[in-house]
Design a protein around this motif. Sequence first.
Motif, PDB file in Angstrom:
ATOM      1  N   TYR A  50      -3.109  -2.664  -4.180  1.00 13.79           N
ATOM      2  CA  TYR A  50      -2.465  -3.019  -2.644  1.00 13.79           C
ATOM      3  C   TYR A  50      -2.629  -4.261  -2.345  1.00 13.79           C
ATOM      4  CZ  TYR A  50      -1.225   2.218  -2.396  1.00 13.79           C
ATOM      5  OH  TYR A  50      -0.521   3.229  -2.705  1.00 13.79           O
ATOM      6  N   GLU A  51      -3.834  -5.031  -2.894  1.00 14.08           N
ATOM      7  CA  GLU A  51      -3.902  -6.320  -2.511  1.00 14.08           C
ATOM      8  C   GLU A  51      -2.690  -7.460  -2.997  1.00 14.08           C
ATOM      9  OE1 GLU A  51      -6.844  -9.057  -4.978  1.00 14.08           O
ATOM     10  OE2 GLU A  51      -7.727  -9.273  -2.860  1.00 14.08           O
ATOM     11  N   GLU A  52      -2.396  -6.840  -4.082  1.00 10.15           N
ATOM     12  CA  GLU A  52      -1.046  -7.680  -4.679  1.00 10.15           C
ATOM     13  C   GLU A  52       0.084  -7.528  -3.762  1.00 10.15           C
ATOM     14  OE1 GLU A  52      -2.554  -7.626  -9.338  1.00 10.15           O
ATOM     15  OE2 GLU A  52      -0.815  -6.025  -8.409  1.00 10.15           O
ATOM     16  N   ARG A  53       0.152  -6.110  -2.991  1.00 14.45           N
ATOM     17  CA  ARG A  53       1.221  -5.910  -2.125  1.00 14.45           C
ATOM     18  C   ARG A  53       0.936  -5.887  -0.705  1.00 14.45           C
ATOM     19  NH1 ARG A  53       1.292  -2.622  -6.342  1.00 14.45           N
ATOM     20  NH2 ARG A  53       3.339  -2.004  -7.476  1.00 14.45           N
ATOM     21  N   GLY A  54      -0.201  -6.841  -0.405  1.00 15.58           N
ATOM     22  CA  GLY A  54      -0.339  -7.244   1.008  1.00 15.58           C
ATOM     23  C   GLY A  54      -0.615  -5.958   2.172  1.00 15.58           C
ATOM     24  N   SER A  55      -1.130  -5.163   1.447  1.00 14.17           N
ATOM     25  CA  SER A  55      -1.431  -3.908   2.410  1.00 14.17           C
ATOM     26  C   SER A  55      -2.579  -2.819   1.799  1.00 14.17           C
ATOM     27  CB  SER A  55      -0.131  -3.127   2.789  1.00 14.17           C
ATOM     28  OG  SER A  55       0.221  -2.671   1.628  1.00 14.17           O
ATOM     29  N   VAL A  56      -3.360  -2.416   2.794  1.00  9.55           N
ATOM     30  CA  VAL A  56      -4.171  -1.497   2.345  1.00  9.55           C
ATOM     31  C   VAL A  56      -3.757   0.078   2.798  1.00  9.55           C
ATOM     32  CG1 VAL A  56      -6.718  -0.625   2.422  1.00  9.55           C
ATOM     33  CG2 VAL A  56      -6.077  -3.055   2.313  1.00  9.55           C
ATOM     34  N   PRO A  57      -3.656   0.996   1.898  1.00  7.29           N
ATOM     35  CA  PRO A  57      -2.979   2.347   2.306  1.00  7.29           C
ATOM     36  C   PRO A  57      -4.096   3.297   2.874  1.00  7.29           C
ATOM     37  CG  PRO A  57      -3.619   2.260   0.035  1.00  7.29           C
ATOM     38  CD  PRO A  57      -3.906   0.908   0.550  1.00  7.29           C
ATOM     39  N   THR A  58      -3.658   4.221   3.753  1.00  5.63           N
ATOM     40  CA  THR A  58      -4.384   5.196   4.031  1.00  5.63           C
ATOM     41  C   THR A  58      -4.278   6.451   3.097  1.00  5.63           C
ATOM     42  OG1 THR A  58      -2.677   6.064   5.573  1.00  5.63           O
ATOM     43  CG2 THR A  58      -4.372   4.652   6.455  1.00  5.63           C
TER      44      THR A  58
ATOM     45  N   SER B 273       4.054   4.640  -2.729  1.00  6.77           N
ATOM     46  CA  SER B 273       3.554   5.029  -1.518  1.00  6.77           C
ATOM     47  C   SER B 273       2.755   3.735  -0.787  1.00  6.77           C
ATOM     48  CB  SER B 273       2.538   5.945  -1.551  1.00  6.77           C
ATOM     49  OG  SER B 273       3.038   7.072  -2.327  1.00  6.77           O
ATOM     50  N   PRO B 274       3.540   2.736  -0.345  1.00  9.15           N
ATOM     51  CA  PRO B 274       2.990   1.526   0.031  1.00  9.15           C
ATOM     52  C   PRO B 274       2.074   1.720   1.288  1.00  9.15           C
ATOM     53  CG  PRO B 274       5.425   1.567   0.536  1.00  9.15           C
ATOM     54  CD  PRO B 274       4.860   2.688  -0.066  1.00  9.15           C
ATOM     55  N   ALA B 275       2.020   2.637   2.249  1.00 13.25           N
ATOM     56  CA  ALA B 275       1.493   2.829   3.316  1.00 13.25           C
ATOM     57  C   ALA B 275       0.485   3.813   3.288  1.00 13.25           C
ATOM     58  CB  ALA B 275       2.301   2.826   4.622  1.00 13.25           C
ATOM     59  N   HIS B 276       0.900   5.202   2.903  1.00 11.55           N
ATOM     60  CA  HIS B 276      -0.126   6.287   2.761  1.00 11.55           C
ATOM     61  C   HIS B 276      -0.150   7.042   1.468  1.00 11.55           C
ATOM     62  CE1 HIS B 276      -2.407   9.296   4.675  1.00 11.55           C
ATOM     63  NE2 HIS B 276      -1.459  10.352   4.078  1.00 11.55           N
ATOM     64  N   ILE B 277      -0.947   7.637   1.007  1.00 12.16           N
ATOM     65  CA  ILE B 277      -1.049   8.304  -0.517  1.00 12.16           C
ATOM     66  C   ILE B 277      -1.308   9.746  -0.034  1.00 12.16           C
ATOM     67  CG2 ILE B 277      -1.902   8.746  -2.555  1.00 12.16           C
ATOM     68  CD1 ILE B 277      -2.744   6.015  -2.417  1.00 12.16           C
ATOM     69  N   THR B 278      -0.495  10.740  -0.132  1.00 13.44           N
ATOM     70  CA  THR B 278      -0.413  12.097   0.184  1.00 13.44           C
ATOM     71  C   THR B 278      -1.157  12.812  -0.963  1.00 13.44           C
ATOM     72  OG1 THR B 278       1.658  12.752  -0.645  1.00 13.44           O
ATOM     73  CG2 THR B 278       1.603  12.152   1.671  1.00 13.44           C
ATOM     74  N   MET B 279      -1.764  14.070  -0.551  1.00 11.84           N
ATOM     75  CA  MET B 279      -2.246  14.812  -1.509  1.00 11.84           C
ATOM     76  C   MET B 279      -1.177  15.245  -2.650  1.00 11.84           C
ATOM     77  SD  MET B 279      -4.817  16.012  -3.329  1.00 11.84           S
ATOM     78  CE  MET B 279      -6.272  16.026  -2.236  1.00 11.84           C
ATOM     79  N   ALA B 280      -0.178  15.664  -1.881  1.00 10.71           N
ATOM     80  CA  ALA B 280       0.995  16.344  -2.779  1.00 10.71           C
ATOM     81  C   ALA B 280       1.266  15.239  -3.667  1.00 10.71           C
ATOM     82  CB  ALA B 280       2.129  16.611  -1.759  1.00 10.71           C
ATOM     83  N   ASP B 281       1.720  14.035  -3.553  1.00 15.65           N
ATOM     84  CA  ASP B 281       1.914  12.799  -4.517  1.00 15.65           C
ATOM     85  C   ASP B 281       0.772  12.665  -5.517  1.00 15.65           C
ATOM     86  OD1 ASP B 281       4.443  12.350  -3.196  1.00 15.65           O
ATOM     87  OD2 ASP B 281       3.841  10.598  -2.196  1.00 15.65           O
ATOM     88  N   ALA B 282      -0.145  12.739  -5.132  1.00 20.52           N
ATOM     89  CA  ALA B 282      -1.481  12.532  -6.079  1.00 20.52           C
ATOM     90  C   ALA B 282      -1.156  13.863  -6.746  1.00 20.52           C
ATOM     91  CB  ALA B 282      -2.766  12.517  -5.550  1.00 20.52           C
ATOM     92  N   GLU B 283      -1.040  15.118  -6.558  1.00 20.89           N
ATOM     93  CA  GLU B 283      -0.936  16.253  -7.414  1.00 20.89           C
ATOM     94  C   GLU B 283       0.162  15.899  -8.455  1.00 20.89           C
ATOM     95  OE1 GLU B 283      -0.992  19.282  -4.718  1.00 20.89           O
ATOM     96  OE2 GLU B 283      -3.285  19.519  -4.550  1.00 20.89           O
TER      97      GLU B 283
END
Length: 420
Positions: free
Chosen positions: A170-178, A209-219
């Motif tokens: 995320y550093e390479e994309r200039g953002s830190v996700p929740t 998921s540039p801004a937020h990682i959901t559990m559904a995506d992780a699964e």
Amino acid sequence: MYTPLADRIRPRTLDDVVGQQHILGKSGLLRRIVESGRVPNLIFYGPSGTGKTTVAEIIAQRTNRVLRKLNATTASTADIREIIEELNGFTGLSGVLLYLDEIQYFNKKQQQSLLEFIEDGRITLIASTTENPYFAIFGAVLSRSTVFEFKSVSPAEMRPAFDRALHLAYEERGSVPTMDEGVAEYLCSASGGDVRKMINSVDLLSSVSPAHITMADAETVAQRSAMRYDREGDAHYDILSALQKSIRGSDPDAAVHYLARLLEAGDLLSACRRLMVIAAEDIGLAYPQAIPIVKACVDSATAVGMPEAALPLADAAILLATAPKSNSGHDAINAALADIRMGRTGAIPRHLQNVHADGTGFEREQGYLYPHDFPNHWTPQQYLPDELLGRRYYEYGPNKTEQAARAYWDKIRGAIPEKK
């Protein structure tokens, strides 16, 4: 050219390698070998994604040797010759460190071609394998090497690698996700001890998921990745062994767990075969009805197929785990087979031979006593060959069924019956 995240954050020092504290910890033997600067031929054995390649590269850097990499799945004898030719040039002055991945795919001749050079030290071999090296590697190579086992990385040990991967991605994309609560723990756990799988999941999630990682995506990303399974590899036999030993040890929970791992990997046939073997080998005469019951469960499973096949097989596994145990039949046949293989047979007693096989001029009284003509359908009579007279293969097991049979026959044999 795109470089995978797993390569971009590959550790540069032993301190950055996650897991493997049993060999890379402060007092670990492999760490002490590397720090000594005198690196012998090494074989790294363990699952993929546990740091074998990373440690080999760190060793090459610390020893100032030229590192050459080959993957035995694609390399040929010509590739080996090319490396050997380097030994006569400038790059070979300090020797070559050869990292040979998946060495089990090299045949005996290919492995032997390295012997001379690893013997005199011109090539330092670091070979990796996911298979048991004592079966997969030629004995002469094995005897000149030291084997270190790399183990699956636990979720807790994997967390620092997760944090590094997430930060860089995320550093390479200039953002830190929740993230949804539990995402980090889930991805570390669902990778099945494979650090590379976890990092690849982070890499993919960071791109979608540039801004937020959901559990559904992780699964979705990590689905089924916790499974380590190869129908011809160690994992296959390890799970089958664990299933049988859990049933033998009367642990139904562990039995169902290992059965589920087989079924989730799609290996219905191996599960069915092993359950039928267990019924005869480990339950046997303590509960003889288990054999036809398990056969019925297996027939049902193969008839309905997955996923419903899991139900009758679970019934079979639990039945076997909770049933009384006896290996008396297993021990008896193995003892008999051992005698046969040692040539201890002898002639079949005359009174047991097939009377219809007699030819003209060879008839003589056999002397066979027909047990059904006697009380309780039994009479003393020799059945084993003379050479094995008195040999005992079967011992009654200490369970209710076999002890009842023993009591019955002790009573019958206590008095010599008279003919009806």
